[in-house]
Design a protein around this motif. Sequence first.
Motif, short mmCIF file in Angstrom:
data_model
loop_
_atom_site.label_atom_id
_atom_site.label_comp_id
_atom_site.label_asym_id
_atom_site.label_seq_id
_atom_site.Cartn_x
_atom_site.Cartn_y
_atom_site.Cartn_z
N GLN A 144 0.82 -1.21 0.00
CA GLN A 144 0.00 0.00 0.00
C GLN A 144 0.86 1.27 0.00
O GLN A 144 0.43 2.30 -0.51
N VAL A 145 2.05 1.18 0.57
CA VAL A 145 2.95 2.34 0.56
C VAL A 145 3.34 2.70 -0.87
O VAL A 145 3.35 3.87 -1.26
N ILE A 146 3.64 1.68 -1.68
CA ILE A 146 4.13 1.93 -3.03
C ILE A 146 3.03 1.91 -4.09
O ILE A 146 3.25 2.35 -5.23
N GLU A 147 1.84 1.45 -3.73
CA GLU A 147 0.77 1.24 -4.72
C GLU A 147 0.42 2.47 -5.55
O GLU A 147 0.20 2.35 -6.77
N PRO A 148 0.34 3.68 -4.97
CA PRO A 148 -0.03 4.85 -5.79
C PRO A 148 0.94 5.12 -6.95
O PRO A 148 0.57 5.78 -7.92
N PHE A 149 2.15 4.59 -6.84
CA PHE A 149 3.17 4.89 -7.85
C PHE A 149 3.64 3.64 -8.59
O PHE A 149 4.68 3.66 -9.24
N LEU A 150 2.85 2.58 -8.51
CA LEU A 150 3.22 1.33 -9.18
C LEU A 150 3.42 1.48 -10.69
O LEU A 150 4.33 0.87 -11.25
N PRO A 151 2.58 2.25 -11.39
CA PRO A 151 2.80 2.38 -12.84
C PRO A 151 4.20 2.85 -13.20
O PRO A 151 4.81 2.35 -14.15
N ILE A 152 4.74 3.80 -12.41
CA ILE A 152 6.07 4.32 -12.69
C ILE A 152 7.15 3.40 -12.11
O ILE A 152 8.12 3.05 -12.80
N LEU A 153 6.97 2.98 -10.87
CA LEU A 153 7.99 2.16 -10.21
C LEU A 153 8.20 0.84 -10.92
O LEU A 153 9.35 0.43 -11.16
N SER A 154 7.12 0.15 -11.26
CA SER A 154 7.25 -1.17 -11.89
C SER A 154 7.91 -1.06 -13.25
O SER A 154 8.75 -1.89 -13.62
N ARG A 155 7.54 -0.04 -14.01
CA ARG A 155 8.16 0.17 -15.32
C ARG A 155 9.66 0.43 -15.19
O ARG A 155 10.48 -0.13 -15.92
N ASP A 156 10.03 1.27 -14.24
CA ASP A 156 11.45 1.62 -14.06
C ASP A 156 12.26 0.43 -13.58
O ASP A 156 13.44 0.28 -13.95
N ILE A 157 11.67 -0.41 -12.73
CA ILE A 157 12.38 -1.59 -12.24
C ILE A 157 12.69 -2.54 -13.39
O ILE A 157 13.79 -3.09 -13.49
N ILE A 158 11.72 -2.73 -14.27
CA ILE A 158 11.95 -3.59 -15.44
C ILE A 158 12.92 -2.92 -16.40
O ILE A 158 13.84 -3.56 -16.93
N LYS A 159 12.75 -1.65 -16.62
CA LYS A 159 13.61 -0.91 -17.54
C LYS A 159 15.08 -0.97 -17.14
O LYS A 159 15.98 -1.10 -17.99
N ASN A 160 15.34 -0.91 -15.83
CA ASN A 160 16.71 -0.82 -15.33
C ASN A 160 17.24 -2.14 -14.77
O ASN A 160 18.22 -2.15 -14.04
N ARG A 161 16.61 -3.25 -15.13
CA ARG A 161 16.98 -4.53 -14.51
C ARG A 161 18.40 -4.97 -14.87
O ARG A 161 19.01 -5.75 -14.14
N TYR A 162 18.93 -4.49 -15.98
CA TYR A 162 20.31 -4.83 -16.34
C TYR A 162 21.30 -3.93 -15.60
O TYR A 162 22.38 -4.38 -15.20
N LEU A 163 20.93 -2.67 -15.43
CA LEU A 163 21.81 -1.72 -14.74
C LEU A 163 21.83 -1.98 -13.24
O LEU A 163 22.84 -1.78 -12.57
N THR A 164 20.68 -2.39 -12.70
CA THR A 164 20.56 -2.65 -11.26
C THR A 164 19.98 -4.05 -11.06
O THR A 164 18.82 -4.20 -10.69
N PRO A 165 20.78 -5.08 -11.29
CA PRO A 165 20.27 -6.45 -11.29
C PRO A 165 19.69 -6.93 -9.97
O PRO A 165 18.87 -7.83 -9.94
N GLY A 166 20.11 -6.33 -8.86
CA GLY A 166 19.59 -6.77 -7.57
C GLY A 166 18.32 -6.07 -7.13
O GLY A 166 17.71 -6.45 -6.12
N LEU A 167 17.89 -5.07 -7.88
CA LEU A 167 16.77 -4.25 -7.43
C LEU A 167 15.47 -5.03 -7.38
O LEU A 167 14.71 -4.91 -6.40
N LEU A 168 15.17 -5.81 -8.39
CA LEU A 168 13.90 -6.55 -8.42
C LEU A 168 13.78 -7.47 -7.23
O LEU A 168 12.74 -7.51 -6.55
N ASP A 169 14.85 -8.22 -6.94
CA ASP A 169 14.83 -9.13 -5.79
C ASP A 169 14.63 -8.38 -4.48
O ASP A 169 13.80 -8.76 -3.64
N ASN A 170 15.38 -7.30 -4.30
CA ASN A 170 15.30 -6.55 -3.04
C ASN A 170 13.98 -5.79 -2.90
O ASN A 170 13.44 -5.68 -1.80
N PHE A 171 13.49 -5.27 -4.01
CA PHE A 171 12.20 -4.56 -3.97
C PHE A 171 11.10 -5.52 -3.56
O PHE A 171 10.25 -5.18 -2.73
#
Length: 217
Positions: A144-171
């Motif tokens: 619920q903390v991140i839900e209002p911004f999921l459209p942007i956050l989820s897109r950016d996490i996928i977009k940057n998964r090569y640059l920040t490979p650990g982000l998806l797991d940690n998020f």
Amino acid sequence: NVLISLLIAITRSLRCYRITLPDGIWEFIKFCFTFEVREIRLLSVKTFPLLIYTPQDDQYEVVIETVLSFLFKFSPHNKSDNYIFEGCIMALGELLMVKTIDSNYYIILNQLVKFMSDTDEFRSNLAIHQLKIVAKTKNISTWQVIEPFLPILSRDIIKNRYLTPGLLDNFCAAIEMDIKTFITRTLAYTIPFAVTSHEKDHVSFLSQITGKPKSEL
């Protein structure tokens, strides 16, 4: 210690009175935030939410801009700043605890999420922990903390998964959700980006994680 006594006094004062930035109190807080003694640095962090916990008027806008500009000026690539990032991450969490949802809320949240991809395990774990504390303080789930911004956050996490490979797991660890569930829940936001992206084959990645053929995504 004189610095500790002054910080305690300032914290008590900020619970009752607003200050106009910049001023001497703000300069003192910044000095303590970068002080070599950890106890003093972390005590100064407690003043940050009190600075912005005010009516959202013109003065508030100046304060929030001043505070965020100060926090964001430190670079993870600058080794001389390394000792400061514990305070930076904790300050972001403290601000989210009192901040109402608006564009600045997203800016703070996004900065905290970025720390989750930090190669320094202490900093990434601290960022995860801070998000959980924010949720507990607000008596809501981390989702619920991140839900209002999921459209942007989820897109950016996928977009940057090569640059920040650990982000998806940690998020996903921070929101206490397995990767497949998170990817499935956010396909409506990530698929449009993945289909139009020519940088990497994000569609194949999403297909692999969800177990769905590309044609069904």
